[in-house]
Write a protein that holds these residues in place. Structure first.
Motif, PDB file in Angstrom:
ATOM      1  N   PHE A  96      -6.590   1.421  -4.336  1.00  0.00           N
ATOM      2  CA  PHE A  96      -5.651   0.401  -3.031  1.00  0.00           C
ATOM      3  C   PHE A  96      -4.575   1.369  -2.897  1.00  0.00           C
ATOM      4  CE2 PHE A  96      -8.676  -3.016  -4.904  1.00  0.00           C
ATOM      5  CZ  PHE A  96      -9.513  -3.091  -3.584  1.00  0.00           C
ATOM      6  N   SER A  97      -4.311   2.379  -3.702  1.00  0.00           N
ATOM      7  CA  SER A  97      -3.285   3.098  -3.041  1.00  0.00           C
ATOM      8  C   SER A  97      -2.959   2.957  -1.879  1.00  0.00           C
ATOM      9  CB  SER A  97      -3.029   4.662  -4.482  1.00  0.00           C
ATOM     10  OG  SER A  97      -4.526   4.950  -3.322  1.00  0.00           O
ATOM     11  N   GLU A  98      -3.595   3.882  -1.105  1.00  0.00           N
ATOM     12  CA  GLU A  98      -3.089   4.095   0.327  1.00  0.00           C
ATOM     13  C   GLU A  98      -2.997   2.823   0.920  1.00  0.00           C
ATOM     14  OE1 GLU A  98      -5.030   7.168   3.375  1.00  0.00           O
ATOM     15  OE2 GLU A  98      -6.199   5.242   3.467  1.00  0.00           O
ATOM     16  N   ALA A  99      -3.846   1.336   0.778  1.00  0.00           N
ATOM     17  CA  ALA A  99      -3.293   0.255   1.355  1.00  0.00           C
ATOM     18  C   ALA A  99      -2.436   0.000   1.061  1.00  0.00           C
ATOM     19  CB  ALA A  99      -4.866  -0.552   1.522  1.00  0.00           C
ATOM     20  N   VAL A 100      -1.740  -0.190  -0.104  1.00  0.00           N
ATOM     21  CA  VAL A 100      -0.663  -1.000  -1.036  1.00  0.00           C
ATOM     22  C   VAL A 100       0.715   0.538  -0.331  1.00  0.00           C
ATOM     23  CG1 VAL A 100       0.985  -1.159  -2.494  1.00  0.00           C
ATOM     24  CG2 VAL A 100      -1.068  -1.164  -2.593  1.00  0.00           C
ATOM     25  N   MET A 101       0.509   1.689   0.036  1.00  0.00           N
ATOM     26  CA  MET A 101       1.757   2.613   0.338  1.00  0.00           C
ATOM     27  C   MET A 101       2.367   2.153   2.212  1.00  0.00           C
ATOM     28  SD  MET A 101       1.564   6.721   1.147  1.00  0.00           S
ATOM     29  CE  MET A 101       0.171   6.293   2.267  1.00  0.00           C
ATOM     30  N   PHE A 102       0.881   1.921   2.629  1.00  0.00           N
ATOM     31  CA  PHE A 102       0.926   1.617   4.484  1.00  0.00           C
ATOM     32  C   PHE A 102       1.835   0.454   4.573  1.00  0.00           C
ATOM     33  CE2 PHE A 102      -1.599   5.190   5.437  1.00  0.00           C
ATOM     34  CZ  PHE A 102      -1.120   6.366   5.950  1.00  0.00           C
ATOM     35  N   ALA A 150       4.880   0.831   3.719  1.00  0.00           N
ATOM     36  CA  ALA A 150       6.316   1.682   4.890  1.00  0.00           C
ATOM     37  C   ALA A 150       6.454   0.575   5.540  1.00  0.00           C
ATOM     38  CB  ALA A 150       4.988   2.474   5.244  1.00  0.00           C
ATOM     39  N   GLU A 151       6.084  -0.811   6.409  1.00  0.00           N
ATOM     40  CA  GLU A 151       6.920  -0.813   7.234  1.00  0.00           C
ATOM     41  C   GLU A 151       7.942  -1.619   6.653  1.00  0.00           C
ATOM     42  OE1 GLU A 151       3.741  -3.673   8.325  1.00  0.00           O
ATOM     43  OE2 GLU A 151       1.896  -2.149   8.516  1.00  0.00           O
ATOM     44  N   HIS A 159       9.442  -6.327  -2.227  1.00  0.00           N
ATOM     45  CA  HIS A 159       8.518  -5.650  -0.592  1.00  0.00           C
ATOM     46  C   HIS A 159       7.609  -6.509  -0.780  1.00  0.00           C
ATOM     47  CE1 HIS A 159      12.009  -3.862   0.367  1.00  0.00           C
ATOM     48  NE2 HIS A 159      12.314  -3.077  -1.343  1.00  0.00           N
ATOM     49  N   VAL A 160       6.524  -7.082  -1.933  1.00  0.00           N
ATOM     50  CA  VAL A 160       5.397  -7.855  -1.936  1.00  0.00           C
ATOM     51  C   VAL A 160       5.647  -8.907  -2.845  1.00  0.00           C
ATOM     52  CG1 VAL A 160       3.798  -5.720  -3.738  1.00  0.00           C
ATOM     53  CG2 VAL A 160       2.852  -6.990  -1.352  1.00  0.00           C
ATOM     54  N   THR A 161       4.667  -9.835  -2.041  1.00  0.00           N
ATOM     55  CA  THR A 161       4.633 -10.753  -3.443  1.00  0.00           C
ATOM     56  C   THR A 161       2.797 -10.962  -4.436  1.00  0.00           C
ATOM     57  OG1 THR A 161       2.533 -12.214  -1.922  1.00  0.00           O
ATOM     58  CG2 THR A 161       5.628 -12.444  -2.223  1.00  0.00           C
ATOM     59  N   ALA A 162       2.557 -11.340  -5.723  1.00  0.00           N
ATOM     60  CA  ALA A 162       0.977 -10.966  -5.810  1.00  0.00           C
ATOM     61  C   ALA A 162       0.137 -11.957  -4.929  1.00  0.00           C
ATOM     62  CB  ALA A 162       1.363 -12.154  -7.365  1.00  0.00           C
ATOM     63  N   ASP A 163       0.084 -12.897  -3.640  1.00  0.00           N
ATOM     64  CA  ASP A 163      -0.781 -13.114  -3.129  1.00  0.00           C
ATOM     65  C   ASP A 163      -0.657 -11.783  -2.010  1.00  0.00           C
ATOM     66  OD1 ASP A 163      -1.328 -15.546  -4.524  1.00  0.00           O
ATOM     67  OD2 ASP A 163       0.321 -16.990  -3.022  1.00  0.00           O
ATOM     68  N   GLU A 164       0.254 -11.456  -1.721  1.00  0.00           N
ATOM     69  CA  GLU A 164      -0.188 -10.085  -0.651  1.00  0.00           C
ATOM     70  C   GLU A 164      -0.915  -9.135  -1.652  1.00  0.00           C
ATOM     71  OE1 GLU A 164       3.931 -11.106   1.819  1.00  0.00           O
ATOM     72  OE2 GLU A 164       4.005  -9.530   0.642  1.00  0.00           O
ATOM     73  N   LEU A 165      -0.710  -8.714  -2.664  1.00  0.00           N
ATOM     74  CA  LEU A 165      -0.868  -7.873  -3.466  1.00  0.00           C
ATOM     75  C   LEU A 165      -2.913  -8.403  -3.701  1.00  0.00           C
ATOM     76  CD1 LEU A 165       1.038  -6.119  -6.101  1.00  0.00           C
ATOM     77  CD2 LEU A 165       0.148  -5.640  -3.998  1.00  0.00           C
ATOM     78  N   ASP A 166      -3.091  -9.575  -3.082  1.00  0.00           N
ATOM     79  CA  ASP A 166      -4.492 -10.051  -4.067  1.00  0.00           C
ATOM     80  C   ASP A 166      -5.039 -10.087  -2.160  1.00  0.00           C
ATOM     81  OD1 ASP A 166      -4.450 -10.757  -6.835  1.00  0.00           O
ATOM     82  OD2 ASP A 166      -3.150 -12.247  -5.947  1.00  0.00           O
ATOM     83  N   THR A 177       9.104   7.584   1.310  1.00  0.00           N
ATOM     84  CA  THR A 177       9.760   5.885  -0.152  1.00  0.00           C
ATOM     85  C   THR A 177       9.515   5.606  -0.718  1.00  0.00           C
ATOM     86  OG1 THR A 177      11.964   6.605   1.511  1.00  0.00           O
ATOM     87  CG2 THR A 177      11.272   5.239  -0.684  1.00  0.00           C
ATOM     88  N   ALA A 178       8.165   4.659   0.555  1.00  0.00           N
ATOM     89  CA  ALA A 178       6.528   4.561  -0.106  1.00  0.00           C
ATOM     90  C   ALA A 178       6.268   4.811  -1.336  1.00  0.00           C
ATOM     91  CB  ALA A 178       6.095   3.688   1.358  1.00  0.00           C
ATOM     92  N   HIS A 179       5.999   5.868  -0.551  1.00  0.00           N
ATOM     93  CA  HIS A 179       4.414   7.087  -1.116  1.00  0.00           C
ATOM     94  C   HIS A 179       5.079   6.992  -2.428  1.00  0.00           C
ATOM     95  CE1 HIS A 179       2.624  10.694  -2.533  1.00  0.00           C
ATOM     96  NE2 HIS A 179       1.908  10.162  -2.137  1.00  0.00           N
ATOM     97  N   GLU A 180       5.976   7.281  -2.539  1.00  0.00           N
ATOM     98  CA  GLU A 180       7.558   7.601  -3.720  1.00  0.00           C
ATOM     99  C   GLU A 180       7.249   6.868  -5.053  1.00  0.00           C
ATOM    100  OE1 GLU A 180      10.928   9.562  -5.523  1.00  0.00           O
ATOM    101  OE2 GLU A 180      11.293   9.553  -3.819  1.00  0.00           O
ATOM    102  N   ALA A 181       7.360   5.835  -4.101  1.00  0.00           N
ATOM    103  CA  ALA A 181       7.505   4.539  -5.544  1.00  0.00           C
ATOM    104  C   ALA A 181       6.312   4.365  -5.784  1.00  0.00           C
ATOM    105  CB  ALA A 181       7.592   3.440  -4.447  1.00  0.00           C
ATOM    106  N   VAL A 182       4.666   4.088  -4.820  1.00  0.00           N
ATOM    107  CA  VAL A 182       3.774   3.982  -5.256  1.00  0.00           C
ATOM    108  C   VAL A 182       2.914   4.804  -6.145  1.00  0.00           C
ATOM    109  CG1 VAL A 182       0.857   3.790  -4.222  1.00  0.00           C
ATOM    110  CG2 VAL A 182       3.241   1.973  -3.187  1.00  0.00           C
ATOM    111  N   HIS A 183       3.342   5.791  -5.935  1.00  0.00           N
ATOM    112  CA  HIS A 183       2.738   6.877  -6.889  1.00  0.00           C
ATOM    113  C   HIS A 183       3.406   6.951  -8.340  1.00  0.00           C
ATOM    114  CE1 HIS A 183       3.133  10.854  -9.173  1.00  0.00           C
ATOM    115  NE2 HIS A 183       2.057  11.114  -8.859  1.00  0.00           N
ATOM    116  N   GLY A 184       4.596   5.982  -8.863  1.00  0.00           N
ATOM    117  CA  GLY A 184       5.554   6.194  -9.279  1.00  0.00           C
ATOM    118  C   GLY A 184       4.616   4.757 -10.460  1.00  0.00           C
ATOM    119  N   ALA A 185       4.187   3.899  -9.995  1.00  0.00           N
ATOM    120  CA  ALA A 185       3.348   2.926  -9.811  1.00  0.00           C
ATOM    121  C   ALA A 185       2.135   3.043 -10.371  1.00  0.00           C
ATOM    122  CB  ALA A 185       3.472   1.758  -9.769  1.00  0.00           C
ATOM    123  N   ALA A 186       1.555   4.217  -8.923  1.00  0.00           N
ATOM    124  CA  ALA A 186      -0.085   4.158 -10.576  1.00  0.00           C
ATOM    125  C   ALA A 186       0.171   5.186 -11.239  1.00  0.00           C
ATOM    126  CB  ALA A 186      -0.152   4.925  -9.214  1.00  0.00           C
TER     127      ALA A 186
END
Length: 462
Positions: A372-378, A381-382, A420-427, A388-397
């Motif tokens: 889900f890395s791409e989905a989380v990144m987009f 990104a908003e 910028h994101v909650t556990a429920d939003e990630l689910d 910036t989102a890509h860099e942050a998600v890449h680091g977490a991955a």
């Protein structure tokens, strides 16, 4: 007792892997000789109708031009003595014809006219068999595509887990390629199925004043088209046939290889069907090797390589070059037989394909959310901007993989992301069914295209 064989497609032990009985019959040596005789007989009828040769001669030739009536020992000896591929057969017919009427056989054409026209008739039969196999493959794949249209699975790029796709989309991709192969056969047929009866240098001079009437009548009788000019040294249509077979085997080998790869122990998603007497290894009794898929890839590689022989036969000199069309005698038959075999094997595999749905579902979770890395990144990104989102998600991955964390856990622990994101939003984001894109629509489109184009499939059996 069966005659000794050299070529693997005729092996009494391995023809079920490399050969096709149905296709082998098309290129059978005795059938080929009879086909040559049939063309000569039909030509005699045409010439009698046009008043070129006596009616009695045409009737006698048609009566006696049967291989079973000829002295085959004489033919074999004459082949060795003369070095000519057709004259011994014609002389054998002449010997059995009464009243010297055999003198009128082969009245005007040259050897290559008969043999090339015969080859075209062989390829017409071969094309029908191959088309039948492709149409069967498509019929097997489309229901699977529809059934699994929305069933998520791992999409793999560069041998690594990429983003989710659906199993139905994979099947649809195979079916779409098979349909393109069917359409290639249709298009090729418009150029391939033409007569050759233009004489030694292509002028038709040997056929006399009624040359066009003769060739057109023979073409009609054989259900072939009349070409605008002779093609004795133009081998492009035969080369096209072999290249189309190469493309078809490219498709078949891709599908076979994909099943082969997905049957790996660590993937375990698709398997070819097993017979009750299956043996995977002579030493490792547990093995479930994808033997049919493996052999299919090997067979297809031969056909693909033969396509280059078709191209080489195009390099002919002047108005006739025996070196060119003698290559065709080898490669056309071999490629046709092996392509038919590959399709028979593929259809056997697909018709009983073992689909391990549990393994497909389990494999989605092997990366523990990283798909889900791409989905989380987009999503981020908003709020953060795409780069910036890509860099942050890449680091977490990277941290998730290094420390063995679930991707969701790594994201929520990252201070650049957690605000910028909650556990429920990630689910909500991490639901596979939300990330299959237009898979279902693409499956539907493939099915609709196949239905529309299949209305002209009858052209291939005309």
């Amino acid at each position: 007792m069966r005659k000794n064989t050299i070529h693997i497609i005729d092996s009494p032990y391995y023809e079920h892997i490399y050969g096709s009985k149905e296709m082998s019959q098309v290129f059978d040596s005795r059938r080929r000789y009879q086909r040559w005789l049939d063309i000569e007989s039909t030509l005699a009828k045409v010439q009698a109708d046009l008043g070129i040769i006596p009616r009695e001669a045409a009737e006698e030739i048609n009566k006696k031009a049967k291989l079973e009536l000829l002295d085959e020992d004489f033919i074999r000896k004459q082949l060795a003595l003369t070095g000519h591929s057709l004259m011994p057969l014609l002389k054998a017919v002449q010997k059995v014809c009464d009243k010297g009427l055999g003198e009128y056989i082969h009245y005007g054409p040259t050897t290559q006219d008969i043999q090339d026209t015969s080859a075209v008739l062989e390829l017409r039969d071969a094309t029908n068999i191959i088309a039948k196999g492709l149409i069967e493959t498509e019929k097997l794949l489309l229901p699977l595509a529809e059934k699994y249209a929305s069933f998520p699975m791992v999409g793999r790029t560069h041998n690594q887990h990429g983003l989710p796709i659906t199993l139905g989309l994979k099947f649809a991709g195979w079916a779409a390629e098979i349909r393109r192969d069917i359409e290639r056969l249709k298009d090729m047929s418009k150029r391939l199925f033409v007569i050759m009866l233009h004489g030694g240098t292509g002028t038709m001079a040997g056929l006399g004043d009624k040359s066009y009437e003769t060739v057109e009548a023979l073409a009609a009788a054989l259900k072939l088209k009349m070409p605008a000019t002779g093609w004795g040294s133009s081998r492009d249509s035969f080369a096209e046939y072999q290249n189309v077979l190469g493309v078809i085997c490219g498709t078949v080998s891709r599908i076979s290889n994909e099943i082969y790869q997905l049957s790996r122990t660590e993937i375990n998603e698709l398997h070819e069907p097993l017979g009750t007497e299956y043996v995977g290894s002579s030493t490792m009794a547990h093995k479930r090797n994808a033997e049919k898929c493996a052999m299919n890839v090997a067979v297809c590689r031969i056909v693909i390589n033969n396509a280059s022989l078709g191209m080489q036969s195009m390099m002919s000199e002047h108005e006739r070059d025996t070196r060119a069309w003698r290559i065709d005698w080898h490669s056309l038959a071999e490629s046709s037989v092996m392509t038919a075999r590959a399709l028979e094997t593929l259809n056997n595999i697909v018709s009983g394909l073992d689909i391990n749905e549990n393994a497909i579902v389990a494999n989605l979770e092997k990366l523990r959310g990283l798909l889900f890395s791409e989905a989380v990144m987009f999503y981020l990104a908003e709020k953060l901007g795409k780069l910036t989102a890509h860099e942050a998600v890449h680091g977490a991955a990277m941290r998730a993989q290094k420390e063995g964390l679930h991707f969701k856990e790594a994201l929520l622990q990252d201070p650049k992301i957690s605000g910028h994101v909650t556990a429920d939003e990630l689910d909500h984001i991490m639901e596979y069914s939300r990330h299959i894109g237009t898979s279902v629509r693409q499956v539907t489109d493939v099915i609709n295209v196949a239905k529309a184009l299949s209305t002209t499939d009858k052209e291939l059996s005309a």
